[in-house]
Write a protein that holds these residues in place. Structure first.
Motif, short mmCIF file in Angstrom:
data_model
loop_
_atom_site.label_atom_id
_atom_site.label_comp_id
_atom_site.label_asym_id
_atom_site.label_seq_id
_atom_site.Cartn_x
_atom_site.Cartn_y
_atom_site.Cartn_z
N UNK A 173 -0.62 11.20 -2.21
CA UNK A 173 -1.82 10.75 -1.48
C UNK A 173 -2.15 11.62 -0.28
N UNK A 174 -1.27 12.51 0.07
CA UNK A 174 -1.45 13.30 1.29
C UNK A 174 -2.78 14.05 1.31
N UNK A 210 -5.77 13.05 0.69
CA UNK A 210 -6.72 12.67 -0.36
C UNK A 210 -7.27 11.28 -0.09
N UNK A 219 0.83 -1.20 0.00
CA UNK A 219 0.00 0.00 0.00
C UNK A 219 0.87 1.26 0.00
N UNK A 220 1.96 1.20 0.72
CA UNK A 220 2.91 2.31 0.75
C UNK A 220 3.38 2.66 -0.68
N UNK A 224 0.48 4.30 -2.70
CA UNK A 224 0.04 5.62 -2.22
C UNK A 224 1.25 6.41 -1.70
N UNK A 225 2.10 6.92 -2.61
CA UNK A 225 3.25 7.70 -2.15
C UNK A 225 2.78 8.96 -1.40
N UNK A 226 3.48 9.30 -0.34
CA UNK A 226 3.07 10.44 0.50
C UNK A 226 2.77 11.69 -0.32
#
Lengths: 110, 110, 110, 110
Positions: B98-99, B101, B89-90, B93-95
């Motif tokens: 995805x931050x 959102x 998942x990391x 969804x890179x920071x």
């Protein structure tokens, strides 16, 4: 063990914090998420009882992840939730009445 | 930690063994059980976003219990399942994308 | 047939109106309700494939009821929803490829 | 109206027959399928109360389709199931006690 001391829950908490996702993780949204992921897990078994182990692990991981996040939101650990409930279930399903039976407690023979 | 070493999973395993219930706990039946309990958890939030914490804990405990039993049937621990999935998942969804959102990874802005 | 012309949907609409329940029937709450009732239906089959027909009918009726209410909220009839989707599914599962197979369309043999 | 007389159910029955899919449509598998599709419907509302109407219609259609197939397997029509249950629900939720309230019948004020 509190979240801070448990490495899995600490990793989850850090993952959520870095993405600023706690705002989405209301108890209601997490409960919906658990039900959604439980549906995906069930899909592994939609048409037959056998399923690919890797796929099952993957979907079960999603259920567990949201369940851990909800426990955390409630200020509880998964371990204490499971153990507390186990004590209640033990009382409802005494060994001598429930052994080898799948009925609900209110349908077990006396 | 294997099941034998983890006190919660050891307590669950003993509870099941005493009642001879492993025969009912096929992966498919456990997946159905997780979905059923996820529905009961969701019922706490059926008509509004607030729910009684004790009731939520009680239903969440049932989801967790069946999820632990399924992990055990698959020869995996809940911790390793969650951590393995978290790595995937990391990556999805890179920071920086995805931050803050809630979109699915394939709908996130580039 | 619009809701007004269909006797089942007219009866449901009257039932809801008399109780002033439309306020609770947001699309989101109805979607949660469908998932909750689907869990109760599944519970009939939790530990084995056989289930008491009356109990299954009773739970299926709840799923259908909320599904009808949600269709109504969306301004659609159940019939048109089912038929529209059937056309799409027909295209995804051509008879010659899907006959006697339960795989998802993207896993069917060419 | 029996299945043969109802155009939607007749179209569904023909679709299934052409693909030889009745073999997969045991009541248990259909109950699982309804729960799986209910999860996909709920996913439209995972992080907020608003959802794209087309997507909701699409997922609701899947729930309805499997619900219709299960009713058919039980030898019942969706209409009679809904109406029969409505009579029971009417008795449990009298207008004067249930008006404007979302509590379960056993928690309604006297």
């Amino acid at each position: 063990m509190s979240t801070a001391e448990n490495p899995v829950r600490a990793a989850l908490a850090a993952f959520v914090a870095e993405r600023d996702w706690a705002r989405f993780h209301t108890p209601e949204n997490l409960a919906k998420s658990i039900a959604i992921e439980a549906g995906e897990l069930l899909e592994c078994f939609q048409w037959n009882a056998d399923a690919e182990a890797e796929r099952v692990c993957d979907e079960l991981a999603d259920v567990l992840t949201y369940a851990y996040l909800l426990a955390d939101r409630l200020g509880r650990t998964p371990e204490e939730l499971v153990l507390t409930k186990l004590e209640l279930t033990r009382a409802k399903y005494p060994v001598e009445r429930a052994r080898g039976r799948s009925e609900k407690h209110d349908r077990l023979p006396e």
